[in-house]
Design a protein around this motif. Structure first.
Motif, PDB file in Angstrom:
ATOM      1  N   GLU A   1      23.707  31.596  -9.455  1.00  0.00           N
ATOM      2  CA  GLU A   1      23.175  30.259  -9.185  1.00  0.00           C
ATOM      3  C   GLU A   1      22.106  29.927 -10.223  1.00  0.00           C
ATOM      4  OE1 GLU A   1      20.515  27.858  -5.830  1.00  0.00           O
ATOM      5  OE2 GLU A   1      21.097  29.941  -5.488  1.00  0.00           O
ATOM      6  N   GLU A   2      22.171  28.712 -10.765  1.00  0.00           N
ATOM      7  CA  GLU A   2      21.169  28.286 -11.740  1.00  0.00           C
ATOM      8  C   GLU A   2      20.631  26.909 -11.351  1.00  0.00           C
ATOM      9  OE1 GLU A   2      20.463  27.891 -16.566  1.00  0.00           O
ATOM     10  OE2 GLU A   2      22.485  28.195 -15.798  1.00  0.00           O
ATOM     11  N   ASN A   3      19.322  26.816 -11.250  1.00  0.00           N
ATOM     12  CA  ASN A   3      18.631  25.557 -11.007  1.00  0.00           C
ATOM     13  C   ASN A   3      17.866  25.178 -12.262  1.00  0.00           C
ATOM     14  OD1 ASN A   3      18.848  24.902  -7.930  1.00  0.00           O
ATOM     15  ND2 ASN A   3      18.451  27.101  -8.027  1.00  0.00           N
ATOM     16  N   ILE A   4      18.226  24.049 -12.856  1.00  0.00           N
ATOM     17  CA  ILE A   4      17.628  23.630 -14.113  1.00  0.00           C
ATOM     18  C   ILE A   4      16.812  22.365 -13.892  1.00  0.00           C
ATOM     19  CG2 ILE A   4      18.052  22.994 -16.508  1.00  0.00           C
ATOM     20  CD1 ILE A   4      20.866  24.279 -16.163  1.00  0.00           C
ATOM     21  N   GLU A   5      15.528  22.442 -14.225  1.00  0.00           N
ATOM     22  CA  GLU A   5      14.674  21.262 -14.249  1.00  0.00           C
ATOM     23  C   GLU A   5      14.199  21.085 -15.678  1.00  0.00           C
ATOM     24  OE1 GLU A   5      11.662  20.954 -11.077  1.00  0.00           O
ATOM     25  OE2 GLU A   5      12.426  22.900 -10.420  1.00  0.00           O
ATOM     26  N   SER A   6      14.283  19.881 -16.194  1.00  0.00           N
ATOM     27  CA  SER A   6      13.892  19.688 -17.591  1.00  0.00           C
ATOM     28  C   SER A   6      13.255  18.331 -17.821  1.00  0.00           C
ATOM     29  CB  SER A   6      15.110  19.835 -18.509  1.00  0.00           C
ATOM     30  OG  SER A   6      16.017  18.770 -18.328  1.00  0.00           O
ATOM     31  N   GLU A   7      12.405  18.296 -18.828  1.00  0.00           N
ATOM     32  CA  GLU A   7      11.925  17.043 -19.401  1.00  0.00           C
ATOM     33  C   GLU A   7      12.354  17.039 -20.860  1.00  0.00           C
ATOM     34  OE1 GLU A   7       8.023  15.627 -18.811  1.00  0.00           O
ATOM     35  OE2 GLU A   7       8.139  15.769 -16.621  1.00  0.00           O
TER      36      GLU A   7
ATOM     37  N   HIS B   1      19.539  32.945  -9.447  1.00  0.00           N
ATOM     38  CA  HIS B   1      19.776  33.820  -8.297  1.00  0.00           C
ATOM     39  C   HIS B   1      21.136  34.453  -8.532  1.00  0.00           C
ATOM     40  CE1 HIS B   1      20.139  34.246  -3.604  1.00  0.00           C
ATOM     41  NE2 HIS B   1      19.953  35.415  -4.225  1.00  0.00           N
ATOM     42  N   ILE B   2      21.171  35.768  -8.687  1.00  0.00           N
ATOM     43  CA  ILE B   2      22.419  36.484  -8.994  1.00  0.00           C
ATOM     44  C   ILE B   2      22.726  37.453  -7.857  1.00  0.00           C
ATOM     45  CG2 ILE B   2      23.641  37.931 -10.662  1.00  0.00           C
ATOM     46  CD1 ILE B   2      21.693  36.962 -12.799  1.00  0.00           C
ATOM     47  N   LEU B   3      23.964  37.384  -7.357  1.00  0.00           N
ATOM     48  CA  LEU B   3      24.437  38.272  -6.305  1.00  0.00           C
ATOM     49  C   LEU B   3      25.788  38.827  -6.712  1.00  0.00           C
ATOM     50  CD1 LEU B   3      23.600  35.255  -4.880  1.00  0.00           C
ATOM     51  CD2 LEU B   3      23.438  36.756  -2.903  1.00  0.00           C
ATOM     52  N   ASN B   4      26.138  40.004  -6.192  1.00  0.00           N
ATOM     53  CA  ASN B   4      27.498  40.488  -6.375  1.00  0.00           C
ATOM     54  C   ASN B   4      27.975  41.259  -5.151  1.00  0.00           C
ATOM     55  OD1 ASN B   4      26.650  43.190  -6.546  1.00  0.00           O
ATOM     56  ND2 ASN B   4      26.859  43.302  -8.781  1.00  0.00           N
ATOM     57  N   SER B   5      29.221  41.659  -5.191  1.00  0.00           N
ATOM     58  CA  SER B   5      29.858  42.312  -4.044  1.00  0.00           C
ATOM     59  C   SER B   5      29.363  43.739  -3.834  1.00  0.00           C
ATOM     60  CB  SER B   5      31.380  42.307  -4.226  1.00  0.00           C
ATOM     61  OG  SER B   5      31.746  42.787  -5.507  1.00  0.00           O
ATOM     62  N   GLU B   6      28.584  44.283  -4.772  1.00  0.00           N
ATOM     63  CA  GLU B   6      28.005  45.620  -4.616  1.00  0.00           C
ATOM     64  C   GLU B   6      26.696  45.597  -3.831  1.00  0.00           C
ATOM     65  OE1 GLU B   6      29.366  48.617  -5.802  1.00  0.00           O
ATOM     66  OE2 GLU B   6      31.117  47.337  -6.127  1.00  0.00           O
TER      67      GLU B   6
END
Length: 424
Positions: A21-27, A150-155
């Motif tokens: 998951e990536e949340n990008i906020e930018s100016e 936020h990074i998740l995996n099946s392990e």
């Protein structure tokens, strides 16, 4: 949304999975000259879902993968369809089997900053400089972002972290013997006001020199001093000789205990991959797989000690992974830049492009800005080219002075004998 994606991954019995998951906020600001042409703020969220499929052919085990992007507005039906299509596609990817990042749970804390304040600092630093009378900022683009991951995996992996990044792209122009321009990309973590001021000031002075440069003469085999970006790209060649993927693909032929240099005189290179460099745009605690990145010395005095690489290619080589490290550091050398400049030489800071072949070691670039020193006078030059092979050098010396430049911390300049200089 993550819970929905995980639920449907498990319901469709995929062999393994990873969600990023990536949340990008930018100016973002765009200037023509010193006048704002456009300013905007953005917020983007996306989910990168990688589906893995394990299968066998004969006695060989394979792991295929396919990645899809899921947006917050995606329906459950669309998620299911994407997962099924990705699982089907993964069956056509015949990578030898490799493991996932192991179970690991951590939330990496980052100090919070206001993007508007950071952007204002960057803009103020760029337009602070007193410009030479015949050079100017042609255009500038500034992107200040906060990337949350936020990074998740099946392990059972579950890591969260955020990163601030500053991207400044500028074109500076000058009028002299002819009207010319120089292009620059400057990558930072937080906007460092002093470093930005220094960078822009240096660019404005350099483009003045280029506007009044004379054609590069054809020169005998005098030392070539590479400064800034060209020096970094030469050092990147040695970094790649220790890369696990390039070794597996037989692009690098180096073996542990071998020298990656070619017996040339001068300095021996010590190089390490590092997860964190203060102020680096590329510093991260984990890689895209979620693997905790490790520091490792891969070259010591020109000798390959070990490879570096992500889980996949490290597994193929049977080594401990470092993760997909994005920063590297090179030890300082034995000569100061002033010492390099004492003898006849050609110094180049800007090529139209630096071309270094990671397989053969061939080096080449068309000179946009350099300086020829004939023993008494230093003259700005442009045009012509520098070519040669990094495996056939007479000598290489690294500067004592070091700097951070993007993903690199190391000598600002390197002096090389054994390259060919062709004039216009």
């Amino acid at each position: 949304m993550i819970e929905t994606i995980v639920k449907n991954l498990e319901a469709n019995s995929v062999d393994a999975w990873r969600i990023r998951e990536e949340n990008i906020e930018s100016e973002e600001y765009f200037f023509v000259g010193n006048k704002a042409d456009l300013g905007r703020a953005k917020k983007v969220k996306k989910y990168e879902v990688t589906v893995y499929r394990d299968f066998e052919e004969g006695e060989k085990k394979y792991r295929g993968s396919s990645t899809v992007t899921v947006n917050p507005g995606t329906t459950v039906e669309e998620i299911v369809q994407s997962i099924q299509e990705a699982f089907f596609a993964a069956g056509f990817v015949k990578n030898p089997w490799y493991p996932m990042a192991p179970r690991f749970s951590r939330r990496f804390e980052t100090a919070e900053h206001d993007l508007h304040d950071l952007s204002r600092d960057a803009i103020g630093a760029i337009f602070y400089n007193e410009k030479p009378s015949n050079s100017w900022l042609n255009s500038v683009e500034i992107f200040v972002t906060r990337n949350g991951y936020h990074i998740l995996n099946s392990e059972g992996l579950d890591v969260t972290f955020s990163k601030y990044r500053t991207y400044i792209e500028s074109i500076v122009s000058s009028s002299g013997r002819e009207e010319v321009e120089l292009y620059d990309q400057f990558l930072l973590a937080l906007p460092d006001v002093e470093r930005i001021r220094e960078r822009i000031s240096r660019l404005l002075l350099m483009v003045c020199e280029r506007a009044n440069a004379v054609p590069t003469p054809t020169l005998d085999r005098i030392p070539v001093v590479l400064t800034g970006e060209p020096a970094k790209e030469v050092m990147r060649y040695y970094l790649k000789q220790a890369n696990a993927r390039l070794k597996y693909d037989r692009i690098s032929e180096a073996e542990p205990g071998d020298s990656v240099q070619s017996g040339e005189s001068g300095d021996k290179i010590t190089l390490e991959v590092v997860p964190e460099l203060e102020g680096s745009y590329f510093s991260l605690p984990v890689d895209n797989d979620g693997f905790l990145i490790e520091k490792r010395t891969v070259l010591e005095n020109g000798i390959l000690k070990d490879y570096w690489g992500d889980i996949k290619y490290s597994h193929y080589l049977g080594i401990e992974p470092t993760g997909a490290v994005m920063n590297f550091s090179v030890g300082r050398g034995s000569l100061s830049i002033d010492e390099m400049r004492k003898v006849d030489h050609l110094e180049v800071s800007n090529f139209s492009a630096v071309d270094v072949d990671e397989t053969t070691g061939d080096f080449g670039g068309e000179i946009r800005l350099g300086w020829y020193f004939d023993g008494s006078e230093r003259i700005a030059v442009s045009g012509g080219s520098v070519t040669g092979n990094l495996r056939e050098l007479d000598s290489i010396y690294l500067s004592k002075e070091t700097e951070l430049d993007g993903d690199y911390y190391g000598p600002i300049s390197i002096a090389i004998e054994g390259l060919k200089i062709s004039g216009e």
